[in-house]
Design a protein around this motif. Structure first.
Motif, PDB file in Angstrom:
ATOM      1  N   GLY A 455       0.794  -1.227   0.000  1.00 28.93           N
ATOM      2  CA  GLY A 455       0.000   0.000   0.000  1.00 28.93           C
ATOM      3  C   GLY A 455       0.816   1.261   0.000  1.00 28.93           C
ATOM      4  N   MET A 456       2.092   1.182   0.289  1.00 28.44           N
ATOM      5  CA  MET A 456       2.945   2.368   0.280  1.00 28.44           C
ATOM      6  C   MET A 456       3.231   2.779  -1.169  1.00 28.44           C
ATOM      7  SD  MET A 456       3.819   3.568   3.277  1.00 28.44           S
ATOM      8  CE  MET A 456       5.325   4.423   2.898  1.00 28.44           C
ATOM      9  N   GLY A 457       3.245   4.084  -1.434  1.00 29.05           N
ATOM     10  CA  GLY A 457       3.538   4.588  -2.772  1.00 29.05           C
ATOM     11  C   GLY A 457       5.033   4.769  -2.966  1.00 29.05           C
ATOM     12  N   ILE A 458       5.631   3.866  -3.724  1.00 30.55           N
ATOM     13  CA  ILE A 458       7.068   3.940  -3.982  1.00 30.55           C
ATOM     14  C   ILE A 458       7.272   4.106  -5.494  1.00 30.55           C
ATOM     15  CG2 ILE A 458       9.298   2.800  -3.779  1.00 30.55           C
ATOM     16  CD1 ILE A 458       8.210   1.196  -1.467  1.00 30.55           C
ATOM     17  N   GLY A 459       7.867   5.237  -5.923  1.00 33.42           N
ATOM     18  CA  GLY A 459       8.159   5.470  -7.326  1.00 33.42           C
ATOM     19  C   GLY A 459       9.654   5.342  -7.585  1.00 33.42           C
ATOM     20  N   ALA A 460      10.008   4.762  -8.731  1.00 33.71           N
ATOM     21  CA  ALA A 460      11.423   4.529  -9.039  1.00 33.71           C
ATOM     22  C   ALA A 460      11.734   5.025 -10.447  1.00 33.71           C
ATOM     23  CB  ALA A 460      11.766   3.045  -8.919  1.00 33.71           C
ATOM     24  N   ASP A 461      12.889   5.692 -10.577  1.00 38.43           N
ATOM     25  CA  ASP A 461      13.419   6.137 -11.865  1.00 38.43           C
ATOM     26  C   ASP A 461      14.917   5.810 -11.862  1.00 38.43           C
ATOM     27  OD1 ASP A 461      13.810   9.353 -13.585  1.00 38.43           O
ATOM     28  OD2 ASP A 461      13.970   7.281 -14.289  1.00 38.43           O
ATOM     29  N   LEU A 462      15.249   4.607 -12.316  1.00 36.86           N
ATOM     30  CA  LEU A 462      16.609   4.078 -12.185  1.00 36.86           C
ATOM     31  C   LEU A 462      17.327   4.209 -13.525  1.00 36.86           C
ATOM     32  CD1 LEU A 462      15.756   0.859 -10.113  1.00 36.86           C
ATOM     33  CD2 LEU A 462      16.138   3.224  -9.322  1.00 36.86           C
ATOM     34  N   ARG A 463      18.262   5.193 -13.593  1.00 34.55           N
ATOM     35  CA  ARG A 463      18.963   5.472 -14.843  1.00 34.55           C
ATOM     36  C   ARG A 463      20.465   5.611 -14.636  1.00 34.55           C
ATOM     37  NH1 ARG A 463      15.183  10.030 -17.874  1.00 34.55           N
ATOM     38  NH2 ARG A 463      13.187   8.929 -17.690  1.00 34.55           N
ATOM     39  N   SER A 464      20.983   5.004 -13.618  1.00 35.60           N
ATOM     40  CA  SER A 464      22.421   5.112 -13.379  1.00 35.60           C
ATOM     41  C   SER A 464      23.210   4.420 -14.478  1.00 35.60           C
ATOM     42  CB  SER A 464      22.772   4.508 -12.012  1.00 35.60           C
ATOM     43  OG  SER A 464      24.171   4.448 -11.854  1.00 35.60           O
ATOM     44  N   GLY A 465      22.835   3.180 -14.763  1.00 37.54           N
ATOM     45  CA  GLY A 465      23.471   2.449 -15.842  1.00 37.54           C
ATOM     46  C   GLY A 465      24.926   2.136 -15.611  1.00 37.54           C
ATOM     47  N   GLY A 466      25.377   2.065 -14.373  1.00 37.27           N
ATOM     48  CA  GLY A 466      26.788   1.799 -14.114  1.00 37.27           C
ATOM     49  C   GLY A 466      26.995   1.079 -12.806  1.00 37.27           C
ATOM     50  N   GLN A 467      28.252   0.766 -12.538  1.00 39.96           N
ATOM     51  CA  GLN A 467      28.631   0.075 -11.315  1.00 39.96           C
ATOM     52  C   GLN A 467      29.331   1.047 -10.379  1.00 39.96           C
ATOM     53  OE1 GLN A 467      30.991  -3.185 -12.898  1.00 39.96           O
ATOM     54  NE2 GLN A 467      29.249  -4.592 -12.664  1.00 39.96           N
ATOM     55  N   VAL A 468      29.050   0.874  -9.086  1.00 38.17           N
ATOM     56  CA  VAL A 468      29.670   1.727  -8.077  1.00 38.17           C
ATOM     57  C   VAL A 468      30.727   0.921  -7.325  1.00 38.17           C
ATOM     58  CG1 VAL A 468      27.615   3.141  -7.836  1.00 38.17           C
ATOM     59  CG2 VAL A 468      27.899   1.133  -6.378  1.00 38.17           C
ATOM     60  N   ALA A 469      31.650   1.640  -6.687  1.00 42.44           N
ATOM     61  CA  ALA A 469      32.759   0.988  -5.983  1.00 42.44           C
ATOM     62  C   ALA A 469      32.359   0.689  -4.542  1.00 42.44           C
ATOM     63  CB  ALA A 469      34.002   1.878  -6.030  1.00 42.44           C
ATOM     64  N   LEU A 470      31.403  -0.210  -4.343  1.00 45.58           N
ATOM     65  CA  LEU A 470      30.971  -0.616  -3.017  1.00 45.58           C
ATOM     66  C   LEU A 470      30.396  -2.035  -3.139  1.00 45.58           C
ATOM     67  CD1 LEU A 470      30.548   0.213  -0.041  1.00 45.58           C
ATOM     68  CD2 LEU A 470      28.262   1.013  -0.691  1.00 45.58           C
ATOM     69  N   ASP A 471      30.816  -2.904  -2.216  1.00 44.89           N
ATOM     70  CA  ASP A 471      30.352  -4.283  -2.306  1.00 44.89           C
ATOM     71  C   ASP A 471      28.839  -4.360  -2.161  1.00 44.89           C
ATOM     72  OD1 ASP A 471      31.315  -3.763   0.674  1.00 44.89           O
ATOM     73  OD2 ASP A 471      29.717  -5.270   0.722  1.00 44.89           O
ATOM     74  N   SER A 472      28.239  -5.374  -2.740  1.00 40.90           N
ATOM     75  CA  SER A 472      26.782  -5.464  -2.837  1.00 40.90           C
ATOM     76  C   SER A 472      26.102  -5.521  -1.476  1.00 40.90           C
ATOM     77  CB  SER A 472      26.382  -6.683  -3.675  1.00 40.90           C
ATOM     78  OG  SER A 472      26.905  -7.874  -3.100  1.00 40.90           O
ATOM     79  N   VAL A 473      26.729  -6.201  -0.470  1.00 47.85           N
ATOM     80  CA  VAL A 473      26.119  -6.288   0.865  1.00 47.85           C
ATOM     81  C   VAL A 473      26.033  -4.903   1.478  1.00 47.85           C
ATOM     82  CG1 VAL A 473      26.372  -7.240   3.173  1.00 47.85           C
ATOM     83  CG2 VAL A 473      26.874  -8.661   1.179  1.00 47.85           C
ATOM     84  N   SER A 474      27.168  -4.179   1.467  1.00 50.80           N
ATOM     85  CA  SER A 474      27.167  -2.836   2.040  1.00 50.80           C
ATOM     86  C   SER A 474      26.238  -1.918   1.256  1.00 50.80           C
ATOM     87  CB  SER A 474      28.587  -2.254   2.032  1.00 50.80           C
ATOM     88  OG  SER A 474      29.447  -3.052   2.804  1.00 50.80           O
ATOM     89  N   LEU A 475      26.216  -2.030  -0.087  1.00 52.85           N
ATOM     90  CA  LEU A 475      25.323  -1.194  -0.886  1.00 52.85           C
ATOM     91  C   LEU A 475      23.867  -1.464  -0.510  1.00 52.85           C
ATOM     92  CD1 LEU A 475      24.861   0.818  -3.168  1.00 52.85           C
ATOM     93  CD2 LEU A 475      24.989  -1.088  -4.787  1.00 52.85           C
ATOM     94  N   ARG A 476      23.519  -2.746  -0.311  1.00 55.54           N
ATOM     95  CA  ARG A 476      22.141  -3.071   0.077  1.00 55.54           C
ATOM     96  C   ARG A 476      21.802  -2.472   1.427  1.00 55.54           C
ATOM     97  NH1 ARG A 476      18.506  -6.698  -1.816  1.00 55.54           N
ATOM     98  NH2 ARG A 476      16.842  -7.283  -0.361  1.00 55.54           N
TER      99      ARG A 476
END
Length: 611
Positions: A455-476
Motif C-alpha cells: 500500500g505504500m507509494g514507492i516510485g522509481a526512476d533508475l537510470r544510473s546504468g553503471g557500477q559503483v565501488a561498493l560491495d553489494s552487501v554494504s550497498l544493500r
C-alpha cells in the motif's frame, strides 16, 4: 572585467601603442625632410621670381620709351596725328607692329582727353575715350598693376607708361604684360598679391596681403587649386617673396603705392601628410582587428592552466581530497601547483588526524557504552545468583522454588547479553571497493521493502546504468537504511520517490542515489545531528541508520547530503564513486573512521531485521 577581457584590452594596447608611436615618429621625420627639401626649392623659386620681375620691369620701362621714340620718328604717324579726325589707321598699324616686335601684349596710345588712338590687344577700344586709362598712362617712372578692358572681360596687367610730343600732339603710351610671365611655380599653387605701403619695413605679414585688384580672385600658376583670397586668411602660404615696388590702381579707390608679392603653397606636403594619416589609420584598424582575432585564442591558451587549477579546486570543494593539482603553463603555475599540492597534503594529514581522534573518542565512548550495557545485563544475573544462594542454604525445595521463580529473569538477562554480543560483532563490518550494480541493487531492495509495506507509494526512476565501488552487501544496507527511513517518515499514506543517475561530470566518475519523501520534514535544529550515532527523532529508532550510511559510503570515497524542509519532506542524496579497475578494494585494517559508526551500522541492520 574577466581575465580574458583584460587579455583582449592588453592585446589592443600593445598592438596600437608601438604602431602609433612608430607612425608618428616616421611622419614627423618625413615632414621634416620634405620641409627642408621644399625650403631649398622655394629659395631657388624666389630667386627666379625676383630675377623675372626685374627683367620684366626693365622690359616695360624700355618698351614704353621705345614706343614713344618709334611714334616720334615715324613721319606717317606724325602726319596722321596732324590730320583730323583721330584715330587714324596708320597709328593703329604702328601699334600692332610694335606689339609684335616687342612681344608686349598690351599697348595703348592715347591722345588728350583720353581718346584711345591705338590698342594692340582689344581693337574695340580704339576710338573710345577713357579717363581711367588716361590717368593710368599718366603715371610715369614706375610699374603699376591694374585691370584693363579685354575681349573676354577685364584683364589684370603689370604696366608702365610715358608721355611724349609727337607731331605737335601730346600722347601717352602704356605698355603691359600678363603677371603670369613673372614666375614658374613648378607645380605649386600660388599667386600674386599686393602689400600696400603701410606694411613696409620688414617681412610682409600674410594678413597684410590682398589679391591683385579688379578680378574675382588671385591669378594661379601651375595648378587649378583655388585658394581663399580674403585678408587674414589663416591658411598661411608656404613661401613669400617681395618682387618690387609698384602702384596699385584698384577700380574703386585712388592710386596707391605698394609692393608686389609672390605667394605659393606646395600641395605635396599636405597631400603626403593626408596619405600617411590614412595609412596609419588603416594600420591601426588592421592591428585592432588582428588583436581582436588573436586575443581570444591567446587568452584561452593563457587561461588553460587557471582553468585546470579551477577544476581541481571545485573537486576539492565537493569533498574529493585525493585531488592533485597539475602544473603546466609556466614556472609560476608550476610553483602555484606545488604550493596547492603541499596544502592538500597537509589537509589530508589533518583530516586523517581528525578521523583518528574521532576513532579514539568513539572507542572511548563505545567502551563506556559496552561497560554500561554489560553491567545492565549482569546486575539481574547477580541478583538471581544471590537469591539462589540463600535458597540453597534453606534447602533443596526452596532452591527449586527460587530457581523456578527467577528462571525468566535469568534467561532474559542471558538473552540480552547474547543479543548485545551480536550487535557489537558488527564492529568489523565495512565497505569494500568492489563492483556492484546500483540500479539492480536498488530495484531488489525496493521489491523487498514494498512487499513488507503493502500500500505504500514507492516510485522509481533508475537510470544510473553503471557500477559503483561498493560491495553489494554494504550497498544493500545503505539502500535499505535510506529508503527504510524515508518510508517510515512518509507514513502509510505518503509517497517515496527513488532516483538513480550518473553525475553531471563529463567522465561520469560518480553515480547518485536520491530518495525523496513527502513526510513532515526535519526541524532545522535537528538537521545538523541526523548523522550522529544514536541520535533519532523517531520513537523506537536506534539513531544509527544514517550514521551507518555515511560511514559505509565515506569508506569508499563517497558522500551523503540531506535537505529537508518542515512540512515539505526530506531528500537524501548519496554519491557513490564509479567503479574503476585500476583502484583495488579497500583494505579493512586501514579503513579508518569511527568504530562507533560501525557498531551502529550492525545494530541498525539487526534492528531492521527484527522489525
Amino acid at each position: 572585467m574577466s581575465f580574458r577581457g583584460r587579455i583582449l584590452m592588453l592585446g589592443l594596447a600593445f598592438s596600437w601603442l608601438p604602431l602609433l608611436a612608430l607612425g608618428l615618429v616616421v611622419r614627423q621625420e618625413g615632414v621634416r625632410r620634405l620641409q627642408a627639401s621644399q625650403a631649398e626649392r622655394m629659395t631657388v623659386l624666389a630667386r627666379s621670381a625676383s630675377t623675372a620681375w626685374q627683367r620684366n620691369a626693365d622690359r616695360l620701362t624700355n618698351g614704353a620709351h621705345r614706343l614713344a621714340e618709334t611714334l616720334a620718328d615715324d613721319n606717317e604717324v606724325r602726319a596722321a596725328l596732324r590730320a583730323l579726325p583721330l584715330p587714324h589707321p596708320r597709328i593703329q598699324e604702328a601699334v600692332d607692329d610694335f606689339s609684335r616686335a616687342s612681344g608686349l601684349p598690351v599697348v595703348y596710345v592715347l591722345a588728350e582727353g583720353g581718346l584711345i588712338v591705338g590698342a594692340s590687344h582689344f581693337m574695340g577700344d580704339v576710338g573710345r575715350a577713357s579717363e581711367g586709362i588716361w590717368a593710368l598712362a599718366g603715371v610715369d617712372g614706375t610699374v603699376l598693376v591694374s585691370d584693363l578692358p579685354g575681349p573676354e572681360g577685364p584683364l589684370t596687367v603689370l604696366a608702365q607708361s610715358t608721355e611724349a610730343e609727337v607731331g605737335g600732339v601730346t600722347l601717352r603710351v602704356l605698355v603691359g604684360l600678363d603677371p603670369a610671365t613673372l614666375a614658374d611655380l613648378g607645380g605649386s599653387d600660388g599667386g600674386l598679391f599686393v602689400a600696400h605701403a603701410g606694411s613696409r619695413g620688414g617681412t610682409v605679414p600674410w594678413s597684410d596681403l590682398e589679391p591683385l585688384p579688379g578680378g574675382t580672385g588671385t591669378p594661379r600658376f601651375g595648378a587649378d587649386v583655388v585658394r581663399p583670397s580674403a585678408v587674414g586668411d589663416p591658411q598661411r602660404p608656404d613661401g613669400l617673396v617681395e618682387l618690387g615696388s609698384l602702384v596699385v590702381a584698384a577700380p574703386t579707390r585712388p592710386l596707391e603705392p605698394g609692393r608686389l608679392v609672390l605667394a605659393w603653397w606646395d600641395p605635396v606636403l599636405p597631400s603626403l601628410s593626408r596619405s600617411f594619416d590614412r595609412a596609419l589609420l588603416v594600420a591601426l584598424i588592421s592591428a585592432a582587428a588582428l588583436a581582436a582575432v588573436l586575443a581570444p585564442f591567446l587568452a584561452a591558451r593563457l587561461a588553460a592552466p587557471l582553468d585546470r587549477l579551477g577544476d581541481s579546486a571545485r573537486r576539492v570543494q565537493l569533498g574529493r581530497l585525493d585531488v592533485r593539482f597539475r602544473g603546466g603553463g609556466g614556472k609560476e603555475f608550476d610553483r602555484l601547483s606545488r604550493f596547492l599540492n603541499g596544502m592538500m597534503d597537509r589537509l589530508r594529514g589533518g583530516v586523517a588526524q581528525v578521523r583518528d581522534a574521532e576513532r579514539r573518542a568513539t572507542l572511548g565512548e563505545l567502551a563506556r557504552q559496552v561497560n554500561h550495557d554489560v553491567r545492565n545485563g549482569l546486575v539481574p544475573i547477580r541478583n538471581v545468583l544471590s537469591h539462589l544462594d540463600e535458597a540453597h542454604r534453606e534447602g533443596r525445595d526452596e532452591l527449586a522454588k527460587a530457581f523456578s521463580d527467577r528462571r525468566e529473569t535469568l534467561s532474559g538477562s542471558l538473552e540480552y547479553l547474547d543479543i548485545l554480543a551480536g550487535q557489537y560483532k558488527s564492529v568489523a563490518v565495512h565497505g569494500q571497493r568492489v563492483a556492484a550494480d546500483l540500479d539492480r541493487t536498488v530495484a531488489g531492495c525496493l521489491e523487498a521493502l514494498g512487499a513488507s509495506r503493502p500500500g505504500m507509494g514507492i516510485g522509481a526512476d533508475l537510470r544510473s546504468g553503471g557500477q559503483v565501488a561498493l560491495d553489494s552487501v554494504s550497498l544493500r544496507r545503505v539502500v535499505e537504511n535510506v529508503v527504510g527511513n524515508a518510508l517510515s517518515a512518509a507514513g502509510p499514506d505518503g509517497t517515496v520517490r527513488v532516483r538513480t543517475h550518473p553525475s553531471a561530470a563529463r567522465d561520469k566518475s560518480e553515480h547518485v542515489l536520491e530518495v525523496v519523501d513527502d513526510g513532515p520534514g526535519i526541524p532545522e535544529a535537528d538537521r545538523a545531528r541526523v548523522f550522529e550515532p544514536f541520535f533519532t527523532t523517531r520513537e523506537g529508532g536506534t539513531g544509527l541508520g544514517l550514521a551507518i550510511v555515511r560511514r559505509m559510503v565515506s569508506d569508499v570515497g563517497g558522500r551523503v547530503t540531506l535537505d529537508s524542509q518542515v512540512g515539505e519532506g526530506t531528500t537524501v542524496r548519496v554519491v557513490f564513486p564509479a567503479y574503476r579497475e585500476d583502484v583495488g578494494p579497500l583494505d579493512p585494517p586501514s579503513a579508518g573512521g569511527s568504530l562507533r559508526d560501525r557498531v551502529a551500522g550492525r545494530a541498525a541492520l539487526d534492528e531492521q531485521e527484527t522489525s
